[in-house]
Scaffold this active site. Structure first.
Site, PDB file in Angstrom:
ATOM      1  N   SER A 108       3.183  -4.756   7.414  1.00  0.00           N
ATOM      2  CA  SER A 108       2.688  -4.547   6.044  1.00  0.00           C
ATOM      3  C   SER A 108       3.771  -4.901   5.034  1.00  0.00           C
ATOM      4  O   SER A 108       4.897  -4.421   5.127  1.00  0.00           O
ATOM      5  CB  SER A 108       2.266  -3.095   5.835  1.00  0.00           C
ATOM      6  N   HIS A 140       0.862  -1.186   0.000  1.00  0.00           N
ATOM      7  CA  HIS A 140       0.000   0.000   0.000  1.00  0.00           C
ATOM      8  C   HIS A 140       0.895   1.230   0.000  1.00  0.00           C
ATOM      9  O   HIS A 140       2.048   1.187   0.455  1.00  0.00           O
ATOM     10  CB  HIS A 140      -0.946   0.022   1.203  1.00  0.00           C
ATOM     11  N   ASP A 147      -1.641 -19.214  13.824  1.00  0.00           N
ATOM     12  CA  ASP A 147      -0.436 -19.758  14.445  1.00  0.00           C
ATOM     13  C   ASP A 147      -0.361 -19.332  15.907  1.00  0.00           C
ATOM     14  O   ASP A 147      -0.331 -18.139  16.227  1.00  0.00           O
ATOM     15  CB  ASP A 147       0.795 -19.257  13.686  1.00  0.00           C
TER      16      ASP A 147
END
Length: 420
Positions: free
Chosen positions: A381, A228, A366
């Protein structure tokens, strides 16, 4: 008998109308299920399977469909999808791309970017030397503008702007401002707040720093990260950058996420040439040409020739979004001083999302990662998402109210930026 015939006609009409509306609904539903565009690696045998009863045929005029493509763009052709082989549903753009060796990363990096011009954050009210209140910049400049010149003198950053303001004499000042894609000239009168001291009444910024994760590298030293674009925290606008640099970072602390409070990754970045890893060339958001997305979100650039910090580089195949399935996958990220893979579940796939970096919904399953981070945290990110041994995407966002969940972008969307 006449009444029975009339009933039969009504039933026939209703049946025809029902069939007609059912057909329209089916076409619309199948249209949403079939992607607008797909990517095919050169030399690859393609089987079109969209899990709906449509057939595809090559359009004879497909070479004329996408005239906006440049000579450097991938070779394209067009296929037409037909419901049950009869009813036209939509056209799909097929783009042929050269296969390229890429390496999934997951390494965190320090990010430093300088804006192209001085970014206007806001205007302020101030008290002049005469005791009166003034707002000299209100209605003159707006949040998100970039100041590029003062009295026709080009400025490179915030410090130069402040130096020029220090030498003002109370006369009107001419600011050259870039507002989106338009260049404007704006005049304002500075306010004297003390003897020989003038102010414009503008809050500004000229750089941004932070942490992010590299998604992939190429053998030609190219990189892609984040999935992004980076936006200014105050104006929420995409930062237009002049230059940027990647630096080594040392992760010192992980703040675990919780409901309503996403966790963070905290690190130390040393901004010197010895820790410089590469240059950032692009900070992009999705850009559309008609219904087709051409520029994809993320930061992109070139690494230095020294790749020793990366560690072992193992090439990985890239999956097209048509290959991605809901179910188990893995993310690769840096926790506790090493890059490891952790189990996640892909819960939703939206191949036609109008938010390009939100094509997948993922959930961390997890137990080790949940214990350490609470799920997805800021700084993660760009973490690669891998399924069935192939790179399928990258983590882009976390759900604020549930840090175990987040969004991911399809990797083909990030690869398109590298190839465009």
């Amino acid at each position: 008998m006449k009444k029975i015939s009339a009933y039969y006609r009504i039933i026939q009409n209703l049946t025809c109308m029902g069939f007609f509306f059912t057909l329209i609904f089916a076409v619309k539903s199948f249209e949403n299920a079939v992607p607008d565009e797909i990517y095919v690696r050169a030399g690859e045998t393609v089987s079109y399977d969209f899990d709906v009863p449509v057939s595809v045929v090559l359009k004879q005029d497909s070479t004329e469909v996408f005239e906006y493509l440049t000579k450097d763009s991938p070779l394209t052709y067009c296929v037409n999808c037909r419901l049950f082989g009869i009813f036209p549903v939509k056209d799909i753009t097929v783009m042929l791309v050269e296969p390229e060796t890429i390496y999934a990363s997951g390494m965190p990096v320090g990010i430093y970017m300088e804006t192209d011009g001085v970014l206007v954050l806001d205007t302020e009210k101030m008290t002049g030397m005469d005791g009166k209140e003034y707002t000299p910049a209100q209605g003159v400049v707006s949040s998100g503008d970039y100041i590029t010149e003062v009295n026709h003198q080009k400025i490179e950053g915030k410090k130069q702007l402040m130096d020029l303001v220090e030498h003002l004499d109370g006369e009107k000042v001419l600011l050259t401002v870039r507002r989106e894609n338009t260049i404007l000239e704006k005049k304002l009168t500075p306010v004297q707040i003390s003897k020989g001291n003038y102010r414009l009444g503008i809050w500004v910024r000229d750089n941004v720093q932070g942490l992010g994760t590299i998604t992939f590298l190429t053998k030609n030293n190219r990189f892609a990260a984040l999935g992004h674009g980076i936006h200014d925290i105050d104006t929420s606008t995409l930062l237009t950058i002049k230059r940027g640099t990647l630096y080594r970072t040392s992760i010192q602390k992980v703040q675990k996420g919780s409901k309503g409070n996403p966790g963070t990754m905290e690190g130390i970045i040393v901004y010197n040439r010895f820790h410089r890893l590469g240059v950032i060339e692009k900070n992009t958001d999705a850009t559309f040409h008609g219904q087709f997305c051409w520029i994809r979100p993320g930061i992109y650039g070139e690494l230095n020739s020294d790749r020793s910090w990366i560690g072992e580089e193992v090439p990985i195949q890239v999956a097209k979004k048509e290959e991605i399935k809901t179910g188990e996958a893995r993310i690769r990220c840096y926790i506790d001083g090493e890059v490891k893979e952790y189990t996640i579940c892909i819960t939703q796939i939206d191949k036609e999302s109008d938010q390009v970096n939100k094509g997948m919904v993922i959930q961390v399953t997890d137990t080790e990662l949940l214990e350490k981070t609470g799920g997805i945290i800021q700084g993660m990110s760009g973490s690669p998402i891998i399924q069935n041994g192939k790179l399928i995407g990258a983590v882009t966002h976390v759900f604020v109210q549930d840090s175990t969940k987040g969004y991911g972008i399809f990797i083909e969307n990030m690869l398109k930026e590298e190839e465009s």
